[in-house]
Design an enzyme around this catalytic site. Structure first.
Site, PDB file in Angstrom:
ATOM      1  N   HIS A  70     -45.255 -42.205 -19.162  1.00 49.67           N
ATOM      2  CA  HIS A  70     -45.034 -40.804 -19.641  1.00 49.67           C
ATOM      3  C   HIS A  70     -45.928 -40.110 -18.606  1.00 49.67           C
ATOM      4  O   HIS A  70     -45.610 -38.817 -18.211  1.00 49.67           O
ATOM      5  CB  HIS A  70     -45.135 -40.517 -20.975  1.00 49.67           C
ATOM      6  CG  HIS A  70     -44.103 -41.090 -21.946  1.00 49.67           C
ATOM      7  ND1 HIS A  70     -44.548 -41.961 -22.866  1.00 49.67           N
ATOM      8  CD2 HIS A  70     -42.527 -41.455 -21.758  1.00 49.67           C
ATOM      9  CE1 HIS A  70     -43.343 -42.470 -23.625  1.00 49.67           C
ATOM     10  NE2 HIS A  70     -42.355 -42.208 -22.824  1.00 49.67           N
ATOM     11  N   LYS A  82     -34.538 -41.972 -36.722  1.00 49.88           N
ATOM     12  CA  LYS A  82     -35.260 -43.024 -36.023  1.00 49.88           C
ATOM     13  C   LYS A  82     -36.649 -43.355 -36.609  1.00 49.88           C
ATOM     14  O   LYS A  82     -37.358 -42.624 -36.714  1.00 49.88           O
ATOM     15  CB  LYS A  82     -35.577 -42.496 -34.544  1.00 49.88           C
ATOM     16  CG  LYS A  82     -35.412 -43.706 -33.407  1.00 49.88           C
ATOM     17  CD  LYS A  82     -35.397 -43.046 -31.982  1.00 49.88           C
ATOM     18  CE  LYS A  82     -35.693 -44.025 -30.971  1.00 49.88           C
ATOM     19  NZ  LYS A  82     -35.384 -43.313 -29.691  1.00 49.88           N
ATOM     20  N   ARG A  86     -36.776 -46.217 -15.378  1.00 51.24           N
ATOM     21  CA  ARG A  86     -37.536 -47.582 -15.075  1.00 51.24           C
ATOM     22  C   ARG A  86     -36.809 -48.613 -14.573  1.00 51.24           C
ATOM     23  O   ARG A  86     -37.077 -49.310 -13.426  1.00 51.24           O
ATOM     24  CB  ARG A  86     -38.215 -47.969 -16.143  1.00 51.24           C
ATOM     25  CG  ARG A  86     -39.324 -46.926 -16.648  1.00 51.24           C
ATOM     26  CD  ARG A  86     -39.618 -47.597 -18.332  1.00 51.24           C
ATOM     27  NE  ARG A  86     -38.541 -46.920 -19.113  1.00 51.24           N
ATOM     28  CZ  ARG A  86     -38.747 -46.880 -20.289  1.00 51.24           C
ATOM     29  NH1 ARG A  86     -39.824 -47.413 -21.067  1.00 51.24           N
ATOM     30  NH2 ARG A  86     -37.723 -46.463 -21.118  1.00 51.24           N
ATOM     31  N   SER A 144     -42.931 -47.437 -24.937  1.00 51.73           N
ATOM     32  CA  SER A 144     -43.479 -47.254 -25.961  1.00 51.73           C
ATOM     33  C   SER A 144     -43.432 -48.333 -27.048  1.00 51.73           C
ATOM     34  O   SER A 144     -44.408 -48.856 -27.522  1.00 51.73           O
ATOM     35  CB  SER A 144     -43.148 -46.087 -26.917  1.00 51.73           C
ATOM     36  OG  SER A 144     -43.429 -44.780 -25.862  1.00 51.73           O
TER      37      SER A 144
HETATM   38  P1  ADP Z   1     -36.332 -41.810 -25.751  1.00 51.46           P
HETATM   39  O1  ADP Z   1     -36.531 -42.155 -27.075  1.00 51.46           O
HETATM   40  O2  ADP Z   1     -35.744 -40.368 -25.355  1.00 51.46           O
HETATM   41  O3  ADP Z   1     -36.108 -42.626 -24.656  1.00 51.46           O
HETATM   42  P2  ADP Z   1     -38.950 -42.191 -24.592  1.00 51.46           P
HETATM   43  O4  ADP Z   1     -40.380 -41.593 -24.958  1.00 51.46           O
HETATM   44  O5  ADP Z   1     -39.002 -43.562 -24.798  1.00 51.46           O
HETATM   45  O6  ADP Z   1     -38.059 -41.151 -25.253  1.00 51.46           O
HETATM   46  O7  ADP Z   1     -38.931 -41.900 -23.293  1.00 51.46           O
HETATM   47  C1  ADP Z   1     -38.807 -40.354 -22.675  1.00 51.46           C
HETATM   48  C2  ADP Z   1     -38.302 -40.420 -21.246  1.00 51.46           C
HETATM   49  O8  ADP Z   1     -39.632 -40.988 -20.240  1.00 51.46           O
HETATM   50  C3  ADP Z   1     -37.248 -41.137 -20.851  1.00 51.46           C
HETATM   51  O9  ADP Z   1     -36.467 -40.617 -19.800  1.00 51.46           O
HETATM   52  C4  ADP Z   1     -37.783 -42.705 -20.441  1.00 51.46           C
HETATM   53  O10 ADP Z   1     -36.941 -43.241 -19.303  1.00 51.46           O
HETATM   54  C5  ADP Z   1     -39.024 -42.076 -19.610  1.00 51.46           C
HETATM   55  N1  ADP Z   1     -40.274 -42.972 -19.541  1.00 51.46           N
HETATM   56  C6  ADP Z   1     -40.356 -44.030 -20.590  1.00 51.46           C
HETATM   57  N2  ADP Z   1     -41.565 -44.698 -20.089  1.00 51.46           N
HETATM   58  C7  ADP Z   1     -41.606 -44.468 -18.815  1.00 51.46           C
HETATM   59  C8  ADP Z   1     -42.625 -45.085 -17.794  1.00 51.46           C
HETATM   60  N3  ADP Z   1     -43.111 -45.999 -18.075  1.00 51.46           N
HETATM   61  N4  ADP Z   1     -42.454 -44.532 -16.521  1.00 51.46           N
HETATM   62  C9  ADP Z   1     -41.608 -43.455 -16.461  1.00 51.46           C
HETATM   63  N5  ADP Z   1     -40.896 -43.123 -17.306  1.00 51.46           N
HETATM   64  C10 ADP Z   1     -40.773 -43.418 -18.383  1.00 51.46           C
END
Ligand code: ADP
Length: 168
Positions: free
Chosen positions: A24, A48, A97, A135
């Site tokens: 992130h 969630k 990803r 995450s």
């Molecule tokens: P959500 O529950 O909306 O998927 P996340 O916190 O998991 O929320 O992810 C938010 C955004 O960040 C999404 O677009 C996800 O694809 C992106 N994201 C999550 N992990 C990574 C990563 N390791 N590298 C790049 N983008 C990421």
């Protein structure tokens, strides 16, 4: 006649951020160079299950982005496009990803454009070093006592360890 002002790019980067990972953070760092202002927005979603409360997630995010002058952290509930318009933003930032992300993201982006035709979703490819980080996986590894150093900011690593020891 005054010179026309270049329109400002205000982007919202929405997500659960439960917790923020270095993936992130990489996206935030790159996104902050593309946008004049980047708002990282934590979704308040009662349905969630999360490991950290929204307040804890916001605190970890705020600490992690403090070096970026044009990045701020917010929260929202309800429709993302409503939050986008409330904040005067014009772009949504999301990360991709793998193909599995693409299919889900495509659906959401189309729906958001239908709901709010003026708002574009911009995707950044995950950095090579971060494309395997989620995450969810970080939480699983941490809960089994694995080392997550280098996958999340140091403060998050510490909070994860503490949360795991509280729940065991
Ligand atoms: P959500 O529950 O909306 O998927 P996340 O916190 O998991 O929320 O992810 C938010 C955004 O960040 C999404 O677009 C996800 O694809 C992106 N994201 C999550 N992990 C990574 C990563 N390791 N590298 C790049 N983008 C990421």
């Amino acid at each position: 006649m005054p010179a026309p002002q270049a329109s400002r790019i205000v982007a919202i980067y929405p997500g659960s951020f439960d917790p923020i990972t270095n993936g992130h953070l990489d996206l935030i760092s790159r996104g902050s160079k593309l946008a004049d202002r980047l708002i990282v927005a934590v979704l308040q979603n009662r349905r969630k299950e999360s490991l950290f409360t929204v307040e804890e997630r916001v605190a970890m995010l705020t600490d992690s982005v403090r070096e970026y002058d044009n990045v701020e952290v917010g929260t929202f509930r309800g429709l993302l496009v409503d939050y986008v318009s409330k904040r005067g933003a014009n772009f949504i930032l999301r990360g991709i990803r793998a193909i599995s992300d693409y299919e889900y993201e495509l659906q959401i982006a189309h729906m958001n454009r239908r709901l709010s035709p003026g708002v574009e979703t911009v995707f950044l490819m995950a950095g090579e070093a971060y494309s395997f980080i989620s995450s969810q996986l970080v939480k699983e590894v941490a809960s089994l006592g694995g080392n997550v150093s280098g996958l999340v900011p140091p403060l998050v690593e510490e909070r994860l360890k503490r949360r795991v020891s509280e729940t065991h």
